[in-house]
Design a protein around this motif. Structure first.
Motif, PDB file in Angstrom:
ATOM      1  N   MET A 187       7.101  -4.957  28.560  1.00 43.56           N
ATOM      2  CA  MET A 187       6.647  -5.628  28.022  1.00 43.56           C
ATOM      3  C   MET A 187       7.190  -5.878  29.312  1.00 43.56           C
ATOM      4  O   MET A 187       7.417  -7.177  30.523  1.00 43.56           O
ATOM      5  CB  MET A 187       6.976  -6.728  26.981  1.00 43.56           C
ATOM      6  N   ARG A 188       8.640  -5.248  29.948  1.00 41.59           N
ATOM      7  CA  ARG A 188       9.120  -5.288  30.670  1.00 41.59           C
ATOM      8  C   ARG A 188       8.734  -5.320  32.361  1.00 41.59           C
ATOM      9  O   ARG A 188       8.779  -6.763  32.958  1.00 41.59           O
ATOM     10  CB  ARG A 188      10.419  -4.726  31.297  1.00 41.59           C
ATOM     11  N   GLY A 189       8.066  -4.292  32.195  1.00 38.83           N
ATOM     12  CA  GLY A 189       6.816  -4.059  33.792  1.00 38.83           C
ATOM     13  C   GLY A 189       6.201  -5.285  33.468  1.00 38.83           C
ATOM     14  O   GLY A 189       5.383  -5.473  35.500  1.00 38.83           O
ATOM     15  N   LEU A 190       5.336  -6.226  32.734  1.00 40.51           N
ATOM     16  CA  LEU A 190       4.046  -7.446  33.131  1.00 40.51           C
ATOM     17  C   LEU A 190       5.354  -7.888  33.595  1.00 40.51           C
ATOM     18  O   LEU A 190       4.516  -8.541  34.384  1.00 40.51           O
ATOM     19  CB  LEU A 190       3.474  -7.482  31.866  1.00 40.51           C
ATOM     20  N   CYS A 191       6.883  -8.674  32.548  1.00 39.40           N
ATOM     21  CA  CYS A 191       7.210  -9.895  33.607  1.00 39.40           C
ATOM     22  C   CYS A 191       7.338  -9.354  34.862  1.00 39.40           C
ATOM     23  O   CYS A 191       7.274 -10.354  35.860  1.00 39.40           O
ATOM     24  CB  CYS A 191       8.363  -9.607  32.375  1.00 39.40           C
ATOM     25  N   ALA A 192       7.794  -8.094  35.576  1.00 33.83           N
ATOM     26  CA  ALA A 192       8.019  -8.169  36.241  1.00 33.83           C
ATOM     27  C   ALA A 192       7.119  -8.760  37.980  1.00 33.83           C
ATOM     28  O   ALA A 192       7.010  -9.126  38.977  1.00 33.83           O
ATOM     29  CB  ALA A 192       8.785  -6.629  36.665  1.00 33.83           C
ATOM     30  N   LYS A 193       6.018  -8.262  37.224  1.00 33.49           N
ATOM     31  CA  LYS A 193       4.336  -8.211  37.954  1.00 33.49           C
ATOM     32  C   LYS A 193       4.344 -10.077  38.193  1.00 33.49           C
ATOM     33  O   LYS A 193       3.517 -10.046  38.744  1.00 33.49           O
ATOM     34  CB  LYS A 193       3.859  -7.835  37.617  1.00 33.49           C
ATOM     35  N   ASP A 194       4.497 -10.693  36.684  1.00 31.74           N
ATOM     36  CA  ASP A 194       3.872 -12.038  36.788  1.00 31.74           C
ATOM     37  C   ASP A 194       5.349 -12.738  35.729  1.00 31.74           C
ATOM     38  O   ASP A 194       5.173 -11.791  34.574  1.00 31.74           O
ATOM     39  CB  ASP A 194       2.342 -11.868  36.001  1.00 31.74           C
ATOM     40  N   GLU A 195       6.273 -13.418  35.963  1.00 29.65           N
ATOM     41  CA  GLU A 195       6.775 -13.900  35.583  1.00 29.65           C
ATOM     42  C   GLU A 195       6.506 -15.078  34.431  1.00 29.65           C
ATOM     43  O   GLU A 195       6.752 -15.364  33.617  1.00 29.65           O
ATOM     44  CB  GLU A 195       8.426 -14.151  35.837  1.00 29.65           C
ATOM     45  N   ARG A 196       5.251 -15.417  34.479  1.00 25.71           N
ATOM     46  CA  ARG A 196       3.976 -16.276  34.380  1.00 25.71           C
ATOM     47  C   ARG A 196       3.395 -15.442  33.345  1.00 25.71           C
ATOM     48  O   ARG A 196       3.372 -16.666  32.246  1.00 25.71           O
ATOM     49  CB  ARG A 196       3.681 -17.315  34.332  1.00 25.71           C
ATOM     50  N   HIS A 197       3.588 -14.776  32.842  1.00 25.11           N
ATOM     51  CA  HIS A 197       2.794 -13.901  32.139  1.00 25.11           C
ATOM     52  C   HIS A 197       3.238 -13.788  30.489  1.00 25.11           C
ATOM     53  O   HIS A 197       4.359 -14.127  30.295  1.00 25.11           O
ATOM     54  CB  HIS A 197       3.046 -12.405  32.472  1.00 25.11           C
ATOM     55  N   VAL A 198       2.766 -13.997  29.614  1.00 26.81           N
ATOM     56  CA  VAL A 198       2.808 -14.415  28.077  1.00 26.81           C
ATOM     57  C   VAL A 198       4.275 -13.581  27.466  1.00 26.81           C
ATOM     58  O   VAL A 198       4.182 -13.934  27.126  1.00 26.81           O
ATOM     59  CB  VAL A 198       1.988 -14.383  26.831  1.00 26.81           C
ATOM     60  N   ALA A 199       3.910 -12.232  27.852  1.00 24.05           N
ATOM     61  CA  ALA A 199       4.589 -11.012  27.895  1.00 24.05           C
ATOM     62  C   ALA A 199       6.536 -11.767  27.703  1.00 24.05           C
ATOM     63  O   ALA A 199       6.944 -11.068  26.989  1.00 24.05           O
ATOM     64  CB  ALA A 199       4.680  -9.460  28.134  1.00 24.05           C
ATOM     65  N   CYS A 200       6.672 -12.690  28.936  1.00 26.83           N
ATOM     66  CA  CYS A 200       8.074 -12.683  29.002  1.00 26.83           C
ATOM     67  C   CYS A 200       8.226 -14.081  28.255  1.00 26.83           C
ATOM     68  O   CYS A 200       9.395 -13.689  27.263  1.00 26.83           O
ATOM     69  CB  CYS A 200       7.823 -13.292  30.764  1.00 26.83           C
ATOM     70  N   ASP A 201       7.212 -14.813  27.740  1.00 25.28           N
ATOM     71  CA  ASP A 201       8.003 -15.475  26.424  1.00 25.28           C
ATOM     72  C   ASP A 201       7.984 -14.694  24.858  1.00 25.28           C
ATOM     73  O   ASP A 201       9.412 -14.994  24.676  1.00 25.28           O
ATOM     74  CB  ASP A 201       6.357 -16.932  26.304  1.00 25.28           C
ATOM     75  N   VAL A 202       7.087 -13.522  24.896  1.00 25.52           N
ATOM     76  CA  VAL A 202       7.599 -12.410  23.439  1.00 25.52           C
ATOM     77  C   VAL A 202       8.671 -12.185  23.636  1.00 25.52           C
ATOM     78  O   VAL A 202       9.076 -12.069  22.815  1.00 25.52           O
ATOM     79  CB  VAL A 202       6.405 -12.294  23.546  1.00 25.52           C
ATOM     80  N   LEU A 203       8.832 -11.471  24.742  1.00 25.69           N
ATOM     81  CA  LEU A 203      10.100 -11.089  25.173  1.00 25.69           C
ATOM     82  C   LEU A 203      11.065 -11.728  25.080  1.00 25.69           C
ATOM     83  O   LEU A 203      12.247 -11.535  24.399  1.00 25.69           O
ATOM     84  CB  LEU A 203      10.351 -10.251  26.826  1.00 25.69           C
ATOM     85  N   GLU A 204      10.853 -13.142  25.636  1.00 24.18           N
ATOM     86  CA  GLU A 204      12.775 -13.563  25.374  1.00 24.18           C
ATOM     87  C   GLU A 204      12.795 -14.071  24.021  1.00 24.18           C
ATOM     88  O   GLU A 204      13.951 -14.719  23.945  1.00 24.18           O
ATOM     89  CB  GLU A 204      12.713 -15.006  26.251  1.00 24.18           C
ATOM     90  N   THR A 205      11.999 -14.286  23.223  1.00 24.48           N
ATOM     91  CA  THR A 205      12.167 -15.414  22.041  1.00 24.48           C
ATOM     92  C   THR A 205      11.896 -14.314  20.838  1.00 24.48           C
ATOM     93  O   THR A 205      11.795 -14.485  19.878  1.00 24.48           O
ATOM     94  CB  THR A 205      10.742 -16.086  21.766  1.00 24.48           C
ATOM     95  N   SER A 206      11.739 -13.325  21.079  1.00 23.07           N
ATOM     96  CA  SER A 206      12.089 -11.947  19.763  1.00 23.07           C
ATOM     97  C   SER A 206      12.859 -11.539  20.022  1.00 23.07           C
ATOM     98  O   SER A 206      13.591 -11.241  20.738  1.00 23.07           O
ATOM     99  CB  SER A 206      11.133 -10.793  20.102  1.00 23.07           C
ATOM    100  N   ASN A 207      13.689 -11.608  18.568  1.00 19.91           N
ATOM    101  CA  ASN A 207      14.814 -11.229  17.879  1.00 19.91           C
ATOM    102  C   ASN A 207      14.399  -9.910  17.223  1.00 19.91           C
ATOM    103  O   ASN A 207      14.431  -8.766  16.778  1.00 19.91           O
ATOM    104  CB  ASN A 207      15.625 -11.328  16.513  1.00 19.91           C
TER     105      ASN A 207
END
Length: 75
Positions: A22-42
Motif C-alpha cells: 500500500m505504501r508503494g501504491l501511495c508513493a506512485k500516486d498519493e491520491r490512490h485509495v490505498a493512501c486513505d486506507v493506509l492512513e485510516t486503518s488501525n
C-alpha cells in the motif's frame, strides 16, 4: 486485490508486505485509495485482535485435548 481486501488479509495474517504494498501504491500516486486506507486503518489494533484470536484458538485446542474421550464420558 482491492485495498479493503488487503486490509482484511493483514488483519488475518499479519503479513507486513500488505502495508508495504500500500505504501508503494501511495508513493506512485498519493491520491490512490490505498493512501486513505493506509492512513485510516488501525494497523496496531488489527495486530492485537489477531493475537487475541490466536490465543483463543490455542486455548480452545488445549481445552479440547483435555476433554474426556466420548467412550470415557459415557456412563
Amino acid at each position: 486485490m482491492g485495498c479493503e481486501n488487503l486490509t482484511r488479509a493483514y488483519a488475518e495474517t499479519g503479513d507486513e508486505s500488505v502495508i508495504e504494498s500500500m505504501r508503494g501504491l501511495c508513493a506512485k500516486d498519493e491520491r490512490h485509495v490505498a493512501c486513505d486506507v493506509l492512513e485510516t486503518s488501525n494497523w496496531e489494533q488489527m495486530g492485537v485482535g489477531r493475537a487475541l484470536q490466536d490465543a483463543l484458538r490455542e486455548l480452545e485446542q488445549e481445552a479440547g485435548e483435555d476433554a474426556p474421550e466420548e467412550d470415557e464420558a459415557a456412563p
